[in-house]
Design a protein around this motif. Structure first.
Motif, short mmCIF file in Angstrom:
data_model
loop_
_atom_site.label_atom_id
_atom_site.label_comp_id
_atom_site.label_asym_id
_atom_site.label_seq_id
_atom_site.Cartn_x
_atom_site.Cartn_y
_atom_site.Cartn_z
N LYS A 1 -3.61 5.82 1.71
CA LYS A 1 -4.46 6.95 2.07
C LYS A 1 -4.92 6.84 3.52
N GLU A 2 -5.27 7.98 4.08
CA GLU A 2 -5.83 8.02 5.44
C GLU A 2 -7.08 7.14 5.49
N GLY A 3 -7.22 6.36 6.56
CA GLY A 3 -8.42 5.52 6.72
C GLY A 3 -8.33 4.15 6.07
N THR A 4 -7.21 3.86 5.41
CA THR A 4 -7.08 2.55 4.74
C THR A 4 -6.22 1.57 5.54
N GLY A 5 -5.79 1.99 6.74
CA GLY A 5 -4.84 1.17 7.50
C GLY A 5 -5.35 -0.20 7.89
N SER B 1 0.77 -1.25 0.00
CA SER B 1 0.00 0.00 0.00
C SER B 1 0.80 1.30 0.00
N ILE C 1 2.89 8.14 6.07
CA ILE C 1 1.63 7.40 6.11
C ILE C 1 1.66 6.36 4.98
N TRP D 1 2.69 14.06 11.46
CA TRP D 1 1.70 13.31 12.21
C TRP D 1 2.23 13.18 13.64
N THR E 1 -7.05 7.58 13.12
CA THR E 1 -7.00 8.97 12.66
C THR E 1 -8.39 9.61 12.70
N THR F 1 -5.43 -2.51 4.97
CA THR F 1 -4.05 -2.93 4.70
C THR F 1 -3.61 -4.00 5.69
N ASN G 1 -12.79 2.02 9.62
CA ASN G 1 -12.44 2.87 8.47
C ASN G 1 -11.77 4.18 8.88
N SER H 1 -5.45 4.30 10.24
CA SER H 1 -4.44 4.52 9.20
C SER H 1 -3.15 3.81 9.58
#
Length: 384
Positions: free
Chosen positions: A231-235, A105, A228, A152, A176, A238, A183, A186
């Motif tokens: 994208k933010e919120g995809t952690g 990612s 990061i 961050w 985050t 992943t 969702n 991150s």
């Protein structure tokens, strides 16, 4: 038969890799395994030997200075090292776990920043998902990350971090956006030199004594905004995708531990005599050995299939990856327990490696998702 069809077997390259890793493991790693366990020290001899041979992080792509090997090759390395020392197998194993979210990612810039130092062996990387109150329920994590200008800022604690304190890099999951639950999580890469990062004391564990397990602390820990992963919120997505790729490597570790115990048991029963004959001649023990070997081979094949499917990026990896990890780790526990039984009183002493293998096997049923969680994943896949 048409020779265009590849028969179902490992490639010559994979077989050659196995021989090379086995040779290295027996010469450079096995002699230190008992002492590493007794002293609870990091297996630096194993790290040096694996780095020198390029086996410490074999899946790093060539463009970042790595070997560019496939996931099946990664499993073979794990299996052959774990056959002599489970603690040492966590050097490639934990590197693979920490690297995979980046490979899946991260931006190319972030890959260039992190991967070369791991490929060269200068650094190791660990994976930080779990917390004391967020283990199987990882989405319940409390560690936070907030934007502050070009940085961050992370606050919180992660636990059960394998090789913490030895690794320089850490792949860290943090919240985050608390409103969005899973969702709102991150993924980030933190370096041990980042301000506000600290490592806790070593856990005292049943097994894998040579691989330190610690908490890590983020106290206003500042990292550059480009660290990061995705994208933010995809952690969390992943993290789950990562486990589909790395669970087979835990299966491979379990297969290696089981194979090491089986090898020791076979050698022992051929030597030991009771009632005027070698105990290998007793049918009751022969049946035990047959069952042990059968289970190990079944687990090995399932692990290799799972790793091959993950490498091809097939859909619905969840079932096969969980099945491989679950079957192999249950097998490692039963085979090592039987190996201790076959060696009798000797098996219960530290003069033979099977008691260590039995202790080491237990963790394979717990980490990277308990086997109860693996069964949930499999059942969900069957019922959807």
């Amino acid at each position: 038969m048409n020779s265009d069809f590849d028969s179902y077997r490992l490639s010559d390259e994979h077989e050659a890799l196995r021989e090379a890793v086995r040779d290295l493991a027996e010469k450079e790693i096995a002699p230190h395994a008992a002492e590493v366990d007794e002293q609870g020290r990091f297996p630096s001899e194993a790290r040096d030997a694996l780095v020198k041979a390029g086996f410490h992080a074999i899946i790093v792509p060539e463009e970042y200075g790595g070997e560019g090997a496939d996931e099946l090759a990664g499993c073979i390395v794990m299996e052959e090292v774990a056959r002599v020392c489970a603690s040492s197998s966590l050097i490639p194993g934990v590197n693979g776990l920490g690297l995979t979210p980046i490979l899946l990612s991260a931006s190319d810039e972030l890959k260039k920043q992190v991967l070369p130092s791991i490929a060269s062996g200068e650094s190791m990387i660990s994976y930080a998902l779990s917390e004391r109150e967020a283990g199987s329920d990882a989405a319940a994590m409390k560690t936070r990350a907030r934007r502050d200008g070009d940085e961050w800022v992370l606050d919180g604690t992660k636990c059960w971090i394998s090789n913490a304190g030895e690794s320089d890099w850490y792949t860290v999951m943090a919240v985050t956006d608390p409103e969005k639950k899973a969702n709102g999580i991150s993924a980030f890469v933190v370096h041990s030199g980042d301000p506000g990062f600290e490592v806790g004391p070593k856990e005292r564990k049943l097994g894998i004594h040579g691989s330190p397990t610690r908490e890590i602390y983020f106290q206003g820990c500042r990292i550059p905004s480009d660290r990061i992963i995705g994208k933010e919120g995809t952690g969390f997505k992943t993290a789950l995708a990562t486990l589909d790729h790395t669970r087979p490597t835990i299966g491979a570790q379990a297969v290696g531990i089981a194979q090491g115990a089986l090898d020791t048991a076979i050698a022992y029963v051929k030597e030991r005599s009771q009632f005027g004959k070698k105990i290998a001649e007793f049918q009751g023990l022969q049946f035990m050995l047959a069952d042990m070997a059968m289970k190990v081979e079944a687990a090995r094949q399932l692990v290799y299939v799972a790793a091959s499917r993950a490498e091809r990026g097939e859909k619905n990896l969840g079932f096969i990856s969980s099945a491989a990890k679950c079957l192999a780790s249950d097998t490692a526990m039963s085979v090592t327990t039987d190996a201790v039984q076959l060696l009798g009183g000797a098996g219960y002493t530290r003069d033979f490696p099977v008691e260590r293998m039995m202790r080491d096997a237990k963790i394979t049923q717990i980490y990277e998702g308990t086997n109860q969680v693996q069964r949930m994943v499999m059942a969900r896949s069957l019922l959807k």
